[in-house]
Design a protein around this motif. Structure first.
Motif, PDB file in Angstrom:
ATOM      1  N   TRP A  78       1.019  -1.119   0.218  1.00 54.59           N
ATOM      2  CA  TRP A  78      -0.047  -0.047   0.103  1.00 54.59           C
ATOM      3  C   TRP A  78       0.924   1.153  -0.218  1.00 54.59           C
ATOM      4  O   TRP A  78       1.695   1.316   0.797  1.00 54.59           O
ATOM      5  CB  TRP A  78      -0.816  -0.222   1.266  1.00 54.59           C
ATOM      6  N   VAL A  79       0.601   2.096  -0.961  1.00 49.95           N
ATOM      7  CA  VAL A  79       1.401   3.108  -1.330  1.00 49.95           C
ATOM      8  C   VAL A  79       0.652   4.520  -1.247  1.00 49.95           C
ATOM      9  O   VAL A  79      -0.176   4.327  -2.131  1.00 49.95           O
ATOM     10  CB  VAL A  79       2.616   3.208  -2.145  1.00 49.95           C
ATOM     11  N   GLY A  89       5.984  14.523  -4.859  1.00 49.51           N
ATOM     12  CA  GLY A  89       6.896  13.715  -5.698  1.00 49.51           C
ATOM     13  C   GLY A  89       7.321  12.507  -4.657  1.00 49.51           C
ATOM     14  O   GLY A  89       7.906  11.459  -4.809  1.00 49.51           O
ATOM     15  N   ILE A  90       7.187  12.615  -3.438  1.00 43.13           N
ATOM     16  CA  ILE A  90       7.744  11.610  -2.346  1.00 43.13           C
ATOM     17  C   ILE A  90       6.612  10.794  -1.946  1.00 43.13           C
ATOM     18  O   ILE A  90       5.567  11.388  -1.143  1.00 43.13           O
ATOM     19  CB  ILE A  90       8.391  12.375  -1.188  1.00 43.13           C
ATOM     20  N   ALA A  91       6.358   9.522  -2.136  1.00 43.71           N
ATOM     21  CA  ALA A  91       5.485   8.779  -1.923  1.00 43.71           C
ATOM     22  C   ALA A  91       5.641   7.986  -0.511  1.00 43.71           C
ATOM     23  O   ALA A  91       6.925   8.136  -0.183  1.00 43.71           O
ATOM     24  CB  ALA A  91       5.092   7.647  -2.919  1.00 43.71           C
ATOM     25  N   GLU A 128       9.311   6.733   0.668  1.00 43.69           N
ATOM     26  CA  GLU A 128       9.450   6.787   2.230  1.00 43.69           C
ATOM     27  C   GLU A 128       8.952   5.724   2.956  1.00 43.69           C
ATOM     28  O   GLU A 128       7.740   5.288   2.367  1.00 43.69           O
ATOM     29  CB  GLU A 128       9.402   8.270   2.862  1.00 43.69           C
ATOM     30  N   LEU A 129       9.170   5.372   4.041  1.00 47.94           N
ATOM     31  CA  LEU A 129       8.707   4.133   4.984  1.00 47.94           C
ATOM     32  C   LEU A 129       9.150   4.493   6.199  1.00 47.94           C
ATOM     33  O   LEU A 129      10.025   4.992   6.586  1.00 47.94           O
ATOM     34  CB  LEU A 129       8.717   2.687   4.295  1.00 47.94           C
ATOM     35  N   ASN A 130       8.131   3.834   7.099  1.00 48.68           N
ATOM     36  CA  ASN A 130       8.615   3.773   8.556  1.00 48.68           C
ATOM     37  C   ASN A 130       8.654   2.066   8.766  1.00 48.68           C
ATOM     38  O   ASN A 130       8.065   1.373   8.344  1.00 48.68           O
ATOM     39  CB  ASN A 130       7.609   4.329   9.640  1.00 48.68           C
ATOM     40  N   TYR A 147      17.703   2.053   1.013  1.00 45.19           N
ATOM     41  CA  TYR A 147      16.961   3.159   1.694  1.00 45.19           C
ATOM     42  C   TYR A 147      18.033   3.500   2.547  1.00 45.19           C
ATOM     43  O   TYR A 147      18.804   2.662   3.311  1.00 45.19           O
ATOM     44  CB  TYR A 147      15.801   2.401   2.355  1.00 45.19           C
ATOM     45  N   ALA A 148      17.853   4.875   3.165  1.00 47.23           N
ATOM     46  CA  ALA A 148      18.781   5.551   4.359  1.00 47.23           C
ATOM     47  C   ALA A 148      17.853   6.070   5.348  1.00 47.23           C
ATOM     48  O   ALA A 148      16.644   6.573   4.848  1.00 47.23           O
ATOM     49  CB  ALA A 148      19.511   6.568   3.772  1.00 47.23           C
ATOM     50  N   VAL A 149      18.381   6.036   6.529  1.00 46.20           N
ATOM     51  CA  VAL A 149      17.503   6.736   7.559  1.00 46.20           C
ATOM     52  C   VAL A 149      17.781   7.983   7.537  1.00 46.20           C
ATOM     53  O   VAL A 149      18.709   8.878   7.242  1.00 46.20           O
ATOM     54  CB  VAL A 149      18.199   6.128   9.071  1.00 46.20           C
TER      55      VAL A 149
END
Length: 158
Positions: A78-79, A89-91, A128-130, A147-149
């Motif tokens: 889910w995005v 632009g950042i999903a 992005e994500l958590n 991915y980077a923190v």
């Protein structure tokens, strides 16, 4: 290389996913000490309903089922293409999960790659994500996928 194909969830698949998502998210929030146990599943359902008022047809959302080469469901993602807490632009990847019985077969990486491509095709320039810090497998996957923190939340019991 393992590959998966994404397709939009049907309404029945969506309803089943919402039940599982609410239970899983509530359990993570309780385990992290962010929510009390009482009412956690209802709170998770309510938050999801606010973000997905039209279910899988909610505009600006990619709510997908992942299937393998045989057409068997192997996961979901889910995005949000235009979430309120990011710049244009950042999903934001709200959920990604491989079916438990199919884990350890490279499907997580394939699902992540397919989800990234779907977001890119929809116009996203970044995703992005958590991730909960205690989810070492997911942290490792995201790290190896580039991915980077960018933020980090920490807590100390007093």
């Amino acid at each position: 290389m393992t590959t998966v194909t994404l397709r939009p969830m049907t309404p029945a698949e969506f309803d089943e996913w919402q039940d599982a998502l609410a239970a899983d998210f509530a359990a993570e929030q309780v385990a992290a000490g962010r929510w009390p146990y009482e009412g956690a599943v209802r709170r998770a359902r309510d938050e999801s309903a606010q973000l997905l008022p039209r279910g899988p047809a909610t505009e600006g959302m990619l709510v997908n089922l992942a299937v393998d080469a045989d057409g068997e469901p192997v996961g979901r993602s889910w995005v949000a293409l235009d979430p309120p807490h990011t710049t244009a632009g950042i999903a934001f990847l709200y959920d990604i999960e491989v079916v438990e019985s199919r884990r350890g077969q490279g499907l997580g990486r394939a699902l992540l790659a397919a989800t990234e491509e779907a977001a890119r095709q929809a116009g996203a320039t970044a995703l992005e994500l958590n991730v909960f810090g205690r989810n070492a497998a997911a942290v490792s996957l995201y790290d190896s996928a580039g991915y980077a923190v960018v933020t980090q939340q920490m807590r100390k019991a007093l």
